[in-house]
Design an enzyme around this catalytic site. Sequence first.
Site, PDB file in Angstrom:
ATOM      1  N   TYR A 170     -14.430   7.776 -11.988  1.00  0.00           N
ATOM      2  CA  TYR A 170     -14.510   6.494 -11.282  1.00  0.00           C
ATOM      3  C   TYR A 170     -15.271   5.464 -12.126  1.00  0.00           C
ATOM      4  O   TYR A 170     -14.792   4.340 -12.335  1.00  0.00           O
ATOM      5  CB  TYR A 170     -15.202   6.688  -9.928  1.00  0.00           C
ATOM      6  CG  TYR A 170     -15.209   5.467  -9.045  1.00  0.00           C
ATOM      7  CD1 TYR A 170     -14.084   5.110  -8.303  1.00  0.00           C
ATOM      8  CD2 TYR A 170     -16.342   4.660  -8.940  1.00  0.00           C
ATOM      9  CE1 TYR A 170     -14.087   3.996  -7.474  1.00  0.00           C
ATOM     10  CE2 TYR A 170     -16.358   3.542  -8.123  1.00  0.00           C
ATOM     11  CZ  TYR A 170     -15.224   3.216  -7.390  1.00  0.00           C
ATOM     12  OH  TYR A 170     -15.232   2.099  -6.574  1.00  0.00           O
TER      13      TYR A 170
ATOM     14  N   ASP B 123       0.861  -1.189   0.000  1.00  0.00           N
ATOM     15  CA  ASP B 123       0.000   0.000   0.000  1.00  0.00           C
ATOM     16  C   ASP B 123       0.895   1.237   0.000  1.00  0.00           C
ATOM     17  O   ASP B 123       2.125   1.121  -0.025  1.00  0.00           O
ATOM     18  CB  ASP B 123      -0.942  -0.022   1.228  1.00  0.00           C
ATOM     19  CG  ASP B 123      -2.260   0.695   0.972  1.00  0.00           C
ATOM     20  OD1 ASP B 123      -2.238   1.888   0.595  1.00  0.00           O
ATOM     21  OD2 ASP B 123      -3.331   0.079   1.151  1.00  0.00           O
TER      22      ASP B 123
ATOM     23  N   ASP C 208       3.162   2.536  -4.930  1.00  0.00           N
ATOM     24  CA  ASP C 208       2.226   3.512  -5.483  1.00  0.00           C
ATOM     25  C   ASP C 208       1.855   2.987  -6.864  1.00  0.00           C
ATOM     26  O   ASP C 208       2.705   2.940  -7.761  1.00  0.00           O
ATOM     27  CB  ASP C 208       2.891   4.885  -5.581  1.00  0.00           C
ATOM     28  CG  ASP C 208       1.966   5.924  -6.204  1.00  0.00           C
ATOM     29  OD1 ASP C 208       0.882   5.560  -6.706  1.00  0.00           O
ATOM     30  OD2 ASP C 208       2.351   7.111  -6.203  1.00  0.00           O
ATOM     31  N   VAL C 209       0.597   2.585  -7.040  1.00  0.00           N
ATOM     32  CA  VAL C 209       0.219   1.931  -8.303  1.00  0.00           C
ATOM     33  C   VAL C 209       0.294   2.868  -9.503  1.00  0.00           C
ATOM     34  O   VAL C 209       0.239   2.419 -10.645  1.00  0.00           O
ATOM     35  CB  VAL C 209      -1.184   1.275  -8.243  1.00  0.00           C
ATOM     36  CG1 VAL C 209      -1.234   0.169  -7.209  1.00  0.00           C
ATOM     37  CG2 VAL C 209      -2.281   2.309  -8.019  1.00  0.00           C
TER      38      VAL C 209
END
Length: 242
Positions: A135, A37, A45-46
């Site tokens: 989103y 995470d 950090d994706v």
Amino acid sequence: MSTTHSKVAVVVGGASGIGEATAEQLTRTGHQVVVADLTGDAVVDVTDEASVEALMAGVLDRHGRLDVVVNSAGTSTVGRIADLELAEWQRVVDVCLTGSFLVIKHAARVMEAGGSIVSVASLNARQPGAGMSPYCSAKAGLAMLTEVAALELGPRGIRVNAVSPGLVVTPLTAPAMDIPGIREDYLANTPLGRSGTPEEVAEAIGYLAAAEWLTGEVLDLNGGAHLQRYPDLLRHIEAAFG
Ligand SMILES: NC(=O)c1ccc[n+]([C@@H]2O[C@H](COP(=O)([O-])OP(=O)(O)OC[C@H]3O[C@@H](n4cnc5c(N)ncnc54)[C@H](O)[C@@H]3O)[C@@H](O)[C@H]2O)c1
């Protein structure tokens, strides 16, 4: 390199909410679990490709194998398209869609046959919510990305699935629950009349991760909410905040 033969799982976004419950579920079912995470033991950090690549390589190096990758990292925003700043659109799409691409990409590079990738999409992959354009778009994209990845990775024996939860009260959604009308509208949209729990989503993720003949599935898990229409959250938000 570890000599253990228990399966190794990485839960990205595993420090909170659905990811945290999934890390617990996979631990209960005998996996060695790495929680990754923005903070914690395995920091990732994706939105940063080098960070995702280093995570997967580090797990392989430390544990000798990578069997299950769950991608539960997510974030959201609220705003009408006509008012939404590009940077805000980009922030949400970067985490929810591009981040998922990077997680799948670098998991696929290190996994062997038998590997399994599960992403957390959303009811919003199929139901539009006013004020939630980045989103909803990102989650719809993630559902399609799951199918494309399943096609590409199937011949290598790697399965790719997703779960699409409806309302689950977590740190992501808790603030909205304080706005009058929102919870009621969600539940009115839900034939079973209740929200889900992180543990219920984690159980479904555990199933998707384990089911050896299942790939390319985007599993609706929402008390039947996909059969109705998404509540008008903006109406309540604008009534509360103007
Ligand atoms: N809670 C719901 O009602 C619901 C419904 C449908 C889908 N989802 C999805 O489920 C997933 C988990 O959400 P949650 O409700 O548990 O929220 P949460 O906020 O509790 O957990 C999300 C986690 O993602 C992490 N994260 C955010 N950006 C990151 C980044 N750039 N790199 C790495 N980690 C990052 C956060 O630090 C956090 O720990 C998300 O993808 C969310 O969109 C949630």
